[in-house]
Design a protein around this motif. Structure first.
Motif, PDB file in Angstrom:
ATOM      1  N   ALA A  51       0.945  -1.268  -0.083  1.00 59.99           N
ATOM      2  CA  ALA A  51      -0.035   0.054  -0.086  1.00 59.99           C
ATOM      3  C   ALA A  51       0.801   1.365   0.082  1.00 59.99           C
ATOM      4  CB  ALA A  51      -0.957   0.011   1.056  1.00 59.99           C
ATOM      5  N   SER A  52       2.256   0.928   0.058  1.00 61.43           N
ATOM      6  CA  SER A  52       3.021   2.274   0.360  1.00 61.43           C
ATOM      7  C   SER A  52       3.015   2.824  -1.218  1.00 61.43           C
ATOM      8  CB  SER A  52       4.481   1.952   0.793  1.00 61.43           C
ATOM      9  OG  SER A  52       5.440   3.042   0.543  1.00 61.43           O
ATOM     10  N   GLN A  53       3.478   4.260  -1.003  1.00 64.71           N
ATOM     11  CA  GLN A  53       3.412   4.757  -2.699  1.00 64.71           C
ATOM     12  C   GLN A  53       4.588   4.232  -3.239  1.00 64.71           C
ATOM     13  OE1 GLN A  53       3.794   8.900  -1.367  1.00 64.71           O
ATOM     14  NE2 GLN A  53       1.594   9.141  -0.947  1.00 64.71           N
ATOM     15  N   ASP A  54       5.765   4.073  -2.611  1.00 66.58           N
ATOM     16  CA  ASP A  54       7.190   3.682  -3.367  1.00 66.58           C
ATOM     17  C   ASP A  54       6.863   2.033  -3.832  1.00 66.58           C
ATOM     18  OD1 ASP A  54       8.187   5.857  -2.977  1.00 66.58           O
ATOM     19  OD2 ASP A  54       8.887   5.615  -1.041  1.00 66.58           O
ATOM     20  N   TYR A  55       6.288   1.322  -3.313  1.00 68.12           N
ATOM     21  CA  TYR A  55       6.120  -0.197  -3.520  1.00 68.12           C
ATOM     22  C   TYR A  55       5.931  -0.044  -5.315  1.00 68.12           C
ATOM     23  CZ  TYR A  55       4.506  -4.689  -4.193  1.00 68.12           C
ATOM     24  OH  TYR A  55       4.733  -6.121  -4.782  1.00 68.12           O
ATOM     25  N   ALA A  56       5.023   0.936  -5.762  1.00 69.91           N
ATOM     26  CA  ALA A  56       4.699   0.822  -7.354  1.00 69.91           C
ATOM     27  C   ALA A  56       6.137   0.849  -8.069  1.00 69.91           C
ATOM     28  CB  ALA A  56       3.752   1.696  -7.734  1.00 69.91           C
ATOM     29  N   THR A  57       7.030   1.810  -7.424  1.00 67.07           N
ATOM     30  CA  THR A  57       8.151   1.926  -8.153  1.00 67.07           C
ATOM     31  C   THR A  57       9.241   1.075  -7.847  1.00 67.07           C
ATOM     32  OG1 THR A  57       7.740   4.522  -7.754  1.00 67.07           O
ATOM     33  CG2 THR A  57      10.023   3.792  -8.296  1.00 67.07           C
ATOM     34  N   TYR A  58       9.595   0.670  -6.423  1.00 74.59           N
ATOM     35  CA  TYR A  58      10.700  -0.299  -6.117  1.00 74.59           C
ATOM     36  C   TYR A  58      10.164  -1.594  -5.964  1.00 74.59           C
ATOM     37  CZ  TYR A  58      12.934   4.403  -4.990  1.00 74.59           C
ATOM     38  OH  TYR A  58      13.314   5.787  -4.895  1.00 74.59           O
ATOM     39  N   GLY A  59       8.959  -1.825  -5.739  1.00 78.15           N
ATOM     40  CA  GLY A  59       8.571  -3.134  -5.468  1.00 78.15           C
ATOM     41  C   GLY A  59       8.416  -4.176  -6.595  1.00 78.15           C
ATOM     42  N   SER A  60       8.470  -3.798  -7.804  1.00 81.21           N
ATOM     43  CA  SER A  60       8.316  -4.524  -9.158  1.00 81.21           C
ATOM     44  C   SER A  60       9.310  -5.735  -9.155  1.00 81.21           C
ATOM     45  CB  SER A  60       8.190  -3.815 -10.376  1.00 81.21           C
ATOM     46  OG  SER A  60       9.405  -3.231 -10.620  1.00 81.21           O
ATOM     47  N   SER A  61       9.070  -6.737  -9.706  1.00 80.75           N
ATOM     48  CA  SER A  61      10.009  -7.903  -9.668  1.00 80.75           C
ATOM     49  C   SER A  61      11.517  -7.427 -10.606  1.00 80.75           C
ATOM     50  CB  SER A  61       9.465  -9.000 -10.287  1.00 80.75           C
ATOM     51  OG  SER A  61       9.072  -8.816 -11.665  1.00 80.75           O
ATOM     52  N   GLU A  62      11.130  -6.587 -11.397  1.00 77.68           N
ATOM     53  CA  GLU A  62      12.427  -6.215 -12.303  1.00 77.68           C
ATOM     54  C   GLU A  62      13.185  -5.027 -11.427  1.00 77.68           C
ATOM     55  OE1 GLU A  62       9.188  -5.228 -13.737  1.00 77.68           O
ATOM     56  OE2 GLU A  62       9.226  -7.102 -14.626  1.00 77.68           O
ATOM     57  N   SER A  63      12.554  -4.293 -10.652  1.00 75.03           N
ATOM     58  CA  SER A  63      13.307  -3.387  -9.854  1.00 75.03           C
ATOM     59  C   SER A  63      13.979  -3.937  -8.674  1.00 75.03           C
ATOM     60  CB  SER A  63      12.196  -2.063  -9.062  1.00 75.03           C
ATOM     61  OG  SER A  63      12.921  -1.572  -8.268  1.00 75.03           O
ATOM     62  N   LEU A  64      13.452  -4.960  -8.065  1.00 77.43           N
ATOM     63  CA  LEU A  64      13.895  -5.665  -7.011  1.00 77.43           C
ATOM     64  C   LEU A  64      15.124  -6.614  -7.384  1.00 77.43           C
ATOM     65  CD1 LEU A  64      10.871  -7.094  -5.182  1.00 77.43           C
ATOM     66  CD2 LEU A  64      12.351  -5.364  -4.448  1.00 77.43           C
ATOM     67  N   ALA A  65      15.030  -7.060  -8.745  1.00 77.58           N
ATOM     68  CA  ALA A  65      16.217  -7.900  -9.289  1.00 77.58           C
ATOM     69  C   ALA A  65      17.371  -6.914  -9.617  1.00 77.58           C
ATOM     70  CB  ALA A  65      15.677  -8.562 -10.562  1.00 77.58           C
ATOM     71  N   SER A  66      17.056  -5.929 -10.014  1.00 78.08           N
ATOM     72  CA  SER A  66      18.062  -4.885 -10.583  1.00 78.08           C
ATOM     73  C   SER A  66      18.847  -4.322  -9.049  1.00 78.08           C
ATOM     74  CB  SER A  66      17.640  -3.829 -11.196  1.00 78.08           C
ATOM     75  OG  SER A  66      16.738  -3.059 -10.611  1.00 78.08           O
TER      76      SER A  66
END
Length: 178
Positions: free
Chosen positions: A108-123
């Motif tokens: 529910a955090s605003q930053d999850y959409a930016t940083y929580g995607s599988s591509e972002s987490l993998a990078s």
């Protein structure tokens, strides 16, 4: 006549008492509102919320209560667990820690959409792994066995600083020492 004069004096004292109570009430209320404004300004500067909600800061308590439906996890478990060389302890030997590390994210955090995607987490995976290893390798085996919570708090703080966000609100570490 004496009774009427006494009644007038009592009435005058009551009026004076009422005026003094009103003055005291106004002065206390003014001071109270100024104190409340000062506390609000300090809380705003520290980015705290009055309700203890999900805003501001990078501490563990900043997330408030996260509902089960709003939790996502990522980490280093199973075949991807971390082998960390610990600082030599009192016995002078180097010990190793085999750790499963799981981070809990608030969807529910605003930053999850930016940083929580599988591509972002993998990078960011290697950078997060480096932060975890940096923090945990600064401890001896005895220190970790005695107080794992301090290490967890430091890992969480380091990862939150890396992302510049508190969408990651908890870390779980299960370890085997050798």
């Amino acid at each position: 006549m004496k009774k009427n004069l006494l009644s007038i004096i009592i009435l005058a004292l009551l009026v004076i008492n009422l005026a003094m109570n009103g003055f005291m009430l106004l002065s206390v209320m003014t001071t109270n509102s100024q104190t409340a404004k000062l506390i609000s300004d300090i809380a705003a500067a520290l980015e705290l919320e009055a309700s203890g909600g999900a805003g501001g800061g990078f501490s563990n308590s900043n997330s408030g209560t996260v509902g089960v439906a709003n939790i996502a996890t990522f980490g280093y478990t199973g075949d991807n667990n971390l082998t960390i060389s610990l600082k030599p302890g009192a016995d002078g030997k180097t010990h190793y820690m085999l750790a499963d590390v799981v981070f809990s994210m608030n969807t529910a955090s605003q930053d999850y959409a930016t940083y929580g995607s599988s591509e972002s987490l993998a990078s960011m995976s290697d950078l997060v792994k480096a932060k975890v290893i940096d923090v945990l390798s600064s401890y001896t085996m005895e220190e970790l066995q005695a107080d794992m919570q301090t290490a967890k708090d430091q890992v969480l703080e380091a990862v939150q600083e890396l992302y510049g966000s508190n969408f990651i609100y908890d870390v779980s570490i299960s370890a085997i020492y050798s």
